[in-house]
Motif scaffolding. Structure first.
Motif, PDB file in Angstrom:
ATOM      1  N   ILE A  29       0.831  -1.258  -0.037  1.00 51.41           N
ATOM      2  CA  ILE A  29      -0.057   0.183  -0.060  1.00 51.41           C
ATOM      3  C   ILE A  29       0.913   1.148  -0.038  1.00 51.41           C
ATOM      4  CG2 ILE A  29      -1.666   1.472   1.292  1.00 51.41           C
ATOM      5  CD1 ILE A  29      -3.062  -1.165   2.022  1.00 51.41           C
ATOM      6  N   GLY A  30       1.794   1.203   0.879  1.00 48.21           N
ATOM      7  CA  GLY A  30       2.780   2.452   0.819  1.00 48.21           C
ATOM      8  C   GLY A  30       3.422   2.909  -0.619  1.00 48.21           C
ATOM      9  N   LEU A  31       3.687   1.895  -1.153  1.00 51.51           N
ATOM     10  CA  LEU A  31       4.497   2.205  -2.432  1.00 51.51           C
ATOM     11  C   LEU A  31       3.305   2.526  -3.523  1.00 51.51           C
ATOM     12  CD1 LEU A  31       6.616   1.914  -4.553  1.00 51.51           C
ATOM     13  CD2 LEU A  31       6.207  -0.505  -5.063  1.00 51.51           C
ATOM     14  N   ALA A  32       2.135   1.948  -3.481  1.00 49.83           N
ATOM     15  CA  ALA A  32       1.044   2.518  -4.257  1.00 49.83           C
ATOM     16  C   ALA A  32       0.610   3.724  -4.071  1.00 49.83           C
ATOM     17  CB  ALA A  32      -0.157   1.476  -4.156  1.00 49.83           C
ATOM     18  N   LEU A  33       0.612   4.331  -2.672  1.00 50.44           N
ATOM     19  CA  LEU A  33       0.357   5.576  -2.506  1.00 50.44           C
ATOM     20  C   LEU A  33       1.466   6.637  -2.845  1.00 50.44           C
ATOM     21  CD1 LEU A  33      -1.211   5.325   1.213  1.00 50.44           C
ATOM     22  CD2 LEU A  33      -2.466   5.487  -0.903  1.00 50.44           C
ATOM     23  N   ALA A  34       2.615   6.185  -2.909  1.00 53.25           N
ATOM     24  CA  ALA A  34       3.659   7.062  -3.256  1.00 53.25           C
ATOM     25  C   ALA A  34       3.612   7.152  -4.753  1.00 53.25           C
ATOM     26  CB  ALA A  34       5.069   6.108  -3.186  1.00 53.25           C
TER      27      ALA A  34
ATOM     28  N   ASN B 298      -6.143  13.434   8.503  1.00 54.25           N
ATOM     29  CA  ASN B 298      -7.261  12.554   8.392  1.00 54.25           C
ATOM     30  C   ASN B 298      -6.592  11.284   8.431  1.00 54.25           C
ATOM     31  OD1 ASN B 298      -9.708  14.552   7.934  1.00 54.25           O
ATOM     32  ND2 ASN B 298      -8.148  15.560   6.802  1.00 54.25           N
ATOM     33  N   ALA B 299      -7.451  10.225   8.239  1.00 54.28           N
ATOM     34  CA  ALA B 299      -7.192   9.061   8.092  1.00 54.28           C
ATOM     35  C   ALA B 299      -7.778   8.237   6.956  1.00 54.28           C
ATOM     36  CB  ALA B 299      -7.442   7.940   9.250  1.00 54.28           C
ATOM     37  N   ILE B 300      -7.154   7.285   6.485  1.00 54.50           N
ATOM     38  CA  ILE B 300      -7.915   6.469   5.431  1.00 54.50           C
ATOM     39  C   ILE B 300      -7.938   5.195   5.963  1.00 54.50           C
ATOM     40  CG2 ILE B 300      -7.452   5.467   3.049  1.00 54.50           C
ATOM     41  CD1 ILE B 300      -6.168   7.715   1.988  1.00 54.50           C
ATOM     42  N   ALA B 301      -8.994   4.416   5.920  1.00 56.89           N
ATOM     43  CA  ALA B 301      -9.358   3.035   6.424  1.00 56.89           C
ATOM     44  C   ALA B 301      -9.647   1.986   5.370  1.00 56.89           C
ATOM     45  CB  ALA B 301     -10.368   3.035   7.530  1.00 56.89           C
ATOM     46  N   PRO B 302      -8.499   1.308   4.932  1.00 54.88           N
ATOM     47  CA  PRO B 302      -8.716   0.556   3.818  1.00 54.88           C
ATOM     48  C   PRO B 302      -9.466  -0.788   4.483  1.00 54.88           C
ATOM     49  CG  PRO B 302      -6.373   1.024   4.117  1.00 54.88           C
ATOM     50  CD  PRO B 302      -7.115   1.386   5.543  1.00 54.88           C
ATOM     51  N   GLY B 303     -10.549  -1.172   3.482  1.00 55.41           N
ATOM     52  CA  GLY B 303     -11.113  -2.628   3.669  1.00 55.41           C
ATOM     53  C   GLY B 303      -9.991  -3.489   3.550  1.00 55.41           C
TER      54      GLY B 303
ATOM     55  N   VAL C   6      -4.937  -2.185  -4.452  1.00 54.55           N
ATOM     56  CA  VAL C   6      -4.098  -1.008  -3.944  1.00 54.55           C
ATOM     57  C   VAL C   6      -4.184   0.226  -4.579  1.00 54.55           C
ATOM     58  CG1 VAL C   6      -2.573  -2.632  -2.437  1.00 54.55           C
ATOM     59  CG2 VAL C   6      -1.907  -1.788  -5.065  1.00 54.55           C
ATOM     60  N   GLU C   7      -4.235   0.198  -5.953  1.00 58.95           N
ATOM     61  CA  GLU C   7      -4.286   1.758  -6.781  1.00 58.95           C
ATOM     62  C   GLU C   7      -5.546   2.384  -6.364  1.00 58.95           C
ATOM     63  OE1 GLU C   7      -5.051  -1.885  -9.682  1.00 58.95           O
ATOM     64  OE2 GLU C   7      -3.640  -1.466  -8.102  1.00 58.95           O
ATOM     65  N   GLU C   8      -6.760   1.595  -5.743  1.00 59.82           N
ATOM     66  CA  GLU C   8      -8.051   2.098  -5.565  1.00 59.82           C
ATOM     67  C   GLU C   8      -7.703   2.941  -4.316  1.00 59.82           C
ATOM     68  OE1 GLU C   8     -11.168  -0.551  -7.536  1.00 59.82           O
ATOM     69  OE2 GLU C   8      -9.946  -1.631  -6.153  1.00 59.82           O
ATOM     70  N   LEU C   9      -6.722   2.878  -3.712  1.00 57.71           N
ATOM     71  CA  LEU C   9      -6.452   3.947  -2.336  1.00 57.71           C
ATOM     72  C   LEU C   9      -6.001   5.348  -2.824  1.00 57.71           C
ATOM     73  CD1 LEU C   9      -5.018   1.343   0.073  1.00 57.71           C
ATOM     74  CD2 LEU C   9      -7.243   2.490   0.337  1.00 57.71           C
ATOM     75  N   CYS C  10      -5.403   5.296  -4.265  1.00 60.40           N
ATOM     76  CA  CYS C  10      -4.762   6.683  -4.327  1.00 60.40           C
ATOM     77  C   CYS C  10      -5.558   7.900  -4.588  1.00 60.40           C
ATOM     78  CB  CYS C  10      -4.001   6.494  -5.716  1.00 60.40           C
ATOM     79  SG  CYS C  10      -2.669   5.151  -5.578  1.00 60.40           S
TER      80      CYS C  10
ATOM     81  N   ALA D 262      -8.161   8.546  -2.672  1.00 59.48           N
ATOM     82  CA  ALA D 262      -8.408   9.155  -1.255  1.00 59.48           C
ATOM     83  C   ALA D 262      -7.065   9.873  -0.968  1.00 59.48           C
ATOM     84  CB  ALA D 262      -8.996   8.117  -0.330  1.00 59.48           C
ATOM     85  N   ALA D 263      -6.193   9.199  -1.195  1.00 56.26           N
ATOM     86  CA  ALA D 263      -4.730   9.891  -0.463  1.00 56.26           C
ATOM     87  C   ALA D 263      -4.611  11.092  -1.145  1.00 56.26           C
ATOM     88  CB  ALA D 263      -3.891   8.980  -0.866  1.00 56.26           C
ATOM     89  N   VAL D 264      -4.770  11.497  -2.591  1.00 54.77           N
ATOM     90  CA  VAL D 264      -4.628  12.568  -3.215  1.00 54.77           C
ATOM     91  C   VAL D 264      -5.421  13.706  -2.815  1.00 54.77           C
ATOM     92  CG1 VAL D 264      -4.821  13.712  -5.676  1.00 54.77           C
ATOM     93  CG2 VAL D 264      -3.491  11.427  -5.309  1.00 54.77           C
ATOM     94  N   PHE D 265      -6.674  13.356  -2.637  1.00 55.16           N
ATOM     95  CA  PHE D 265      -7.752  14.233  -1.906  1.00 55.16           C
ATOM     96  C   PHE D 265      -7.364  14.893  -0.936  1.00 55.16           C
ATOM     97  CE2 PHE D 265     -11.542  14.338   0.831  1.00 55.16           C
ATOM     98  CZ  PHE D 265     -12.156  15.621   0.324  1.00 55.16           C
ATOM     99  N   LEU D 266      -6.830  13.738   0.328  1.00 54.45           N
ATOM    100  CA  LEU D 266      -6.629  14.404   1.420  1.00 54.45           C
ATOM    101  C   LEU D 266      -5.282  14.959   1.472  1.00 54.45           C
ATOM    102  CD1 LEU D 266      -7.957  11.276   3.685  1.00 54.45           C
ATOM    103  CD2 LEU D 266      -9.000  13.428   3.308  1.00 54.45           C
ATOM    104  N   ALA D 267      -4.488  14.587   0.702  1.00 52.63           N
ATOM    105  CA  ALA D 267      -3.138  15.374   0.550  1.00 52.63           C
ATOM    106  C   ALA D 267      -3.206  16.798  -0.060  1.00 52.63           C
ATOM    107  CB  ALA D 267      -2.416  14.604  -0.135  1.00 52.63           C
TER     108      ALA D 267
END
Length: 257
Positions: free
Chosen positions: A24-29, A187-192, A224-228, A230-235
């Motif tokens: 997940i960390g690499l996908a978010l990066a 904020n937090a992201i809570a993955p399923g 994992v790419e489906e978390l990106c 949310a991360a871009v929005f919150l960043a």
């Protein structure tokens, strides 16, 4: 570029993602890099961190790395100071580093309990504190903590893990209470349930996968790419008035019974 789309741009911003050597960390990066951010990869292994950063650079992104163990306060503080001094301001922090341990609660090993707390909770506290001190001085910053559906739901065999992720949800609210007035959004992201190394034992269990797909409205594991998004929005500036929230990215799992 349309003014609305500009709100989601991360150009000119630097993001540190803990535990971003894989999963997940690499996908978010990669996701934040795709939105224009400069990336600081973190891992305990220097060679792995350097290799991942080099790979991102080969893909056309701006990336460096910082080697530290989130459970070692001295390493954390030293590495954050070095990044701020040599690379520049950390505008975005994603607290992603985490571990999982599975066992019945009545026989759960005390050492495993302590290790879960050190990595999943103490690590978030220590890295956030070290980075936030610089953000506070600048009057701006974005902190994204990675929680879990276990921030809300329990399941047999992982009660201590759920306890750490529930604590992350409240720590996120606490960061908002303390730092929002200083221009920091936490904020937090809570993955399923996502197909990652952390969940390998479950992914490889046909009975669990069948149960999960029936239990999840989307009918499948997450990618994992489906978390990106949310991360871009919150960043990004798009979330400047969003604070202390936990965004569940779980295919609807926590919305149904």
């Amino acid at each position: 570029m349309d003014q609305t789309l500009k709100l989601f741009s991360l150009r000119g911003r630097r993001a540190l993602i803990t535990g971003s050597g894989r999963g997940i960390g690499l996908a978010l990066a990669r996701g934040l890099a795709g939105a224009g951010a400069s990336i600081v990869i973190n891992d305990r292994n220097e060679q792995k961190a350097a290799d991942v950063a080099a790979r991102l650079c080969e893909e056309g992104h701006d990336a460096g790395f910082a080697v530290f163990d989130v459970t070692d306060r001295e390493q954390v503080v030293s590495a954050i100071e070095r990044v701020e001094r040599d690379a520049g301001a950390i505008d975005i922090l994603i607290n992603n580093a985490g571990i999982q341990r599975r066992a019945p609660l009545e026989s759960f090993d005390e050492g495993d309990w302590s290790e879960l707390l050190r990595v999943n909770l103490d690590g978030v506290f220590q890295v956030s504190q070290a980075v936030a001190r610089h953000m506070l001085a600048r009057g701006r910053g974005k902190i994204i903590n990675i929680g879990s559906v276990q921030s809300e739901l329990a399941r047999p065999g992982i009660a201590p893990y759920a306890a750490t992720k529930g604590a992350i949800r409240m720590l996120t609210k606490g960061m908002c209470a303390e730092w929002a007035r200083h221009g920091i959004q936490a904020n937090a992201i809570a993955p399923g349930y996502f197909e990652t190394d952390l969940n390998r034992a479950l992914v490889d269990d046909p009975a669990f996968s069948e149960w999960l797909c029936k239990r999840t409205p989307a009918g499948r594991w997450g990618r994992v790419e489906e978390l990106c998004g949310a991360a871009v929005f919150l960043a990004s500036a798009a979330s400047d008035f969003v604070n202390g929230q936990t965004l569940f990215v779980d295919g609807g799992l926590t919305s149904v019974v």
